[in-house]
Design a protein around this motif. Structure first.
Motif, PDB file in Angstrom:
ATOM      1  N   ALA A  15      11.443  -7.476 -23.751  1.00 27.78           N
ATOM      2  CA  ALA A  15      11.970  -6.379 -24.568  1.00 27.78           C
ATOM      3  C   ALA A  15      11.297  -5.053 -24.213  1.00 27.78           C
ATOM      4  N   ILE A  16       9.986  -5.083 -24.011  1.00 28.92           N
ATOM      5  CA  ILE A  16       9.253  -3.861 -23.664  1.00 28.92           C
ATOM      6  C   ILE A  16       9.708  -3.328 -22.312  1.00 28.92           C
ATOM      7  N   TRP A  17       9.771  -4.189 -21.302  1.00 31.90           N
ATOM      8  CA  TRP A  17      10.133  -3.748 -19.958  1.00 31.90           C
ATOM      9  C   TRP A  17      11.571  -3.262 -19.899  1.00 31.90           C
ATOM     10  N   SER A  18      12.482  -3.911 -20.641  1.00 32.55           N
ATOM     11  CA  SER A  18      13.873  -3.457 -20.595  1.00 32.55           C
ATOM     12  C   SER A  18      14.057  -2.171 -21.390  1.00 32.55           C
ATOM     13  N   GLN A  30      15.121  -2.569  -2.638  1.00 27.44           N
ATOM     14  CA  GLN A  30      15.871  -2.865  -3.853  1.00 27.44           C
ATOM     15  C   GLN A  30      15.232  -2.185  -5.060  1.00 27.44           C
ATOM     16  N   PRO A  31      16.027  -1.844  -6.081  1.00 23.55           N
ATOM     17  CA  PRO A  31      15.459  -1.252  -7.301  1.00 23.55           C
ATOM     18  C   PRO A  31      14.475  -2.202  -7.992  1.00 23.55           C
ATOM     19  N   VAL A  32      13.388  -1.629  -8.477  1.00 18.70           N
ATOM     20  CA  VAL A  32      12.344  -2.379  -9.186  1.00 18.70           C
ATOM     21  C   VAL A  32      12.110  -1.681 -10.523  1.00 18.70           C
ATOM     22  N   ARG A  33      11.996  -2.464 -11.602  1.00 17.64           N
ATOM     23  CA  ARG A  33      11.749  -1.887 -12.923  1.00 17.64           C
ATOM     24  C   ARG A  33      10.256  -1.646 -13.090  1.00 17.64           C
TER      25      ARG A  33
END
Length: 95
Positions: A15-18, A30-33
């Protein structure tokens, strides 16, 4: 009923990372969060802020000094200026 602490923490991390994370691209890959923070330069001759990126080790990205970082949110291009530091399952780098 048993309390599964690891499952609860995994849900909280997700939840925090999203919610707080944003996507960047390292070296055209590639995209990285990551979690993007602008932190104060505490012990530097130049005052101001410097970008700090926190990424999960599980992203399998290991940034190096000189790597190019593209911020997808606003198209900014940055360069990694510090070696990554491991902190509790994450990697922290400064741009």
């Amino acid at each position: 009923m048993a309390f599964d602490f690891d499952a609860v923490m995994e849900t909280a991390d997700s939840a925090i990372w999203s919610g707080l994370g944003e996507e960047v691209i390292f070296n055209g890959g590639q995209p990285v969060r990551v979690i993007w923070e602008d932190v104060a330069r505490e012990f530097d001759v130049m005052q101001g802020t410097i970008p700090k990126l926190t990424l999960m080790e599980s992203s399998h990205v290991f940034p190096r000094i000189g790597d190019r970082v593209e911020r997808l949110k606003n198209g900014g291009i940055f360069t990694v200026s510090s070696a990554p530091v491991r902190e509790n399952g994450t990697l922290v780098v400064y741009l």
